[in-house]
Design a protein around this motif. Structure first.
Motif, mmCIF file in Angstrom:
data_model
loop_
_atom_site.group_PDB
_atom_site.id
_atom_site.type_symbol
_atom_site.label_atom_id
_atom_site.label_comp_id
_atom_site.label_asym_id
_atom_site.label_seq_id
_atom_site.Cartn_x
_atom_site.Cartn_y
_atom_site.Cartn_z
ATOM 1 N N PRO A 224 -11.620 0.522 11.476
ATOM 2 C CA PRO A 224 -11.103 -0.825 11.238
ATOM 3 C C PRO A 224 -10.313 -0.893 9.929
ATOM 4 C CG PRO A 224 -13.509 -0.795 11.128
ATOM 5 C CD PRO A 224 -13.066 0.591 11.441
ATOM 6 N N VAL A 225 -9.322 -1.776 9.910
ATOM 7 C CA VAL A 225 -8.517 -1.987 8.701
ATOM 8 C C VAL A 225 -9.314 -2.909 7.775
ATOM 9 C CG1 VAL A 225 -6.380 -2.944 7.774
ATOM 10 C CG2 VAL A 225 -6.350 -1.647 9.919
ATOM 11 N N THR A 226 -9.845 -2.320 6.689
ATOM 12 C CA THR A 226 -10.634 -3.106 5.736
ATOM 13 C C THR A 226 -9.809 -3.453 4.493
ATOM 14 O OG1 THR A 226 -11.520 -1.032 4.843
ATOM 15 C CG2 THR A 226 -12.824 -2.153 6.537
ATOM 16 N N TYR A 227 -9.063 -2.482 4.006
ATOM 17 C CA TYR A 227 -8.122 -2.777 2.901
ATOM 18 C C TYR A 227 -6.847 -3.341 3.513
ATOM 19 C CZ TYR A 227 -4.383 -1.992 -0.451
ATOM 20 O OH TYR A 227 -3.288 -2.166 -1.257
ATOM 21 N N ARG A 228 -6.303 -4.402 2.894
ATOM 22 C CA ARG A 228 -5.131 -5.063 3.466
ATOM 23 C C ARG A 228 -4.039 -5.236 2.407
ATOM 24 N NH1 ARG A 228 -9.661 -7.180 5.736
ATOM 25 N NH2 ARG A 228 -9.728 -7.312 8.031
ATOM 26 N N MET A 229 -2.803 -5.002 2.842
ATOM 27 C CA MET A 229 -1.628 -5.247 1.993
ATOM 28 C C MET A 229 -0.564 -5.953 2.839
ATOM 29 S SD MET A 229 -0.302 -5.161 -1.000
ATOM 30 C CE MET A 229 -1.411 -4.148 -1.965
#
Length: 274
Positions: A224-229
């Motif tokens: 899953p994408v936990t860090y987001r930019m």
């Protein structure tokens, strides 16, 4: 004047002139523009001046004067030529000194450049022998103390074909799972001038419609994408269900956007060294 002289003096003068003519000593020391000499007869001093008595003698004197002037002028011209030659010689000596100095400096710069190149080659050879570098395909970027190496493409394609290319190279599309990794890839992209005109780069980020979740999908290990930019007002999955692939957009400071997976962008492959 000669008629007033005593007979004895006259005899002395005649004797002197006779001897001068006999000895061919007609040229006497010049005084001003006439020829003269001093005589002492019986304790009395006399000044004897010779003046040309005809035009022929005067012409002879004028010819001698012109010759003397010509010699003087020639000597002056010779002196000027010699001075010019001296000046030219000094100028050439200065140029020769400057050229020699410049050549020495150029030689030093070339030597420094060669040593710098040699150091770079040795450093590269040392870098290539680091642990894990041998596991990276040719053309991938290796970063010290990093657990992945990367390949930044110079051409664009769809997200699907980009994945196939990365798999063929023994890697997969990049997964930006930490802030450090995102900023590292941003630096690598911006630091290469060939990437200046590229609009964006595909990652492995994919929106899973079944779970309504963004996932990193490298190979068989989705996470899953936990860090987001994400860029402002991104992603758009609630309004456009066909924007299912994650990419970094250059015009938005390489922040993330969701796009059609069939759109053409450049891409980044990642090879794990763990």
């Amino acid at each position: 004047m000669l008629q007033t002289l005593p007979n004895k003096m006259m005899k002395s003068l005649v004797f002197i002139f006779s001897n001068l003519l006999y000895l061919k000593m007609a040229y006497i020391t010049m005084a001003n523009e006439h020829q003269s000499c001093k005589l002492n007869i019986e304790g009395c001093n006399y000044k004897l001046t010779l003046v040309p008595s005809d035009d022929q003698c005067q012409g002879h004197n004028q010819t001698r004067s012109r010759s003397q002037r010509a010699v003087t002028n020639s000597n002056s011209e010779i002196a000027e030529i010699l001075q010019e030659l001296k000046t030219t010689s000094e100028r050439y000596k200065k140029l020769e000194y400057k050229l020699t100095k410049d050549m020495k400096q150029l030689g030093k710069r070339v030597l420094r450049g060669a040593r710098k190149l040699e150091t770079m080659i040795k450093k590269q050879q040392t870098t290539d022998t680091r642990s894990g570098v041998k596991d990276c395909p040719q053309g991938f970027i290796v970063v010290d103390n990093w657990l992945s190496c990367y390949m930044i493409s110079t051409f664009n394609t769809s997200m699907y074909e980009a994945r196939e290319i990365c798999l063929a190279l023994g890697s997969d599309l990049v997964s930006l799972e930490t802030s450090q990794e995102h900023h590292l890839l941003s630096y690598l992209v911006r630091n290469n001038p060939t990437n200046a005109g590229m609009p964006g780069w595909w990652t492995s980020g994919t929106f899973i419609t079944a779970t309504k979740q963004w996932m990193w999908t490298p190979g068989s290990d989705p996470r899953p994408v936990t860090y987001r930019m994400w860029a402002p007002k991104e992603p758009n999955e609630e309004h456009a269900l066909d924007l299912l692939c994650l990419m970094m957009l250059r015009l938005d400071n390489l922040q993330w956007h969701d796009q059609l997976c069939t759109d053409h962008y450049n891409f980044i492959c990642e090879k794990s060294l763990a």
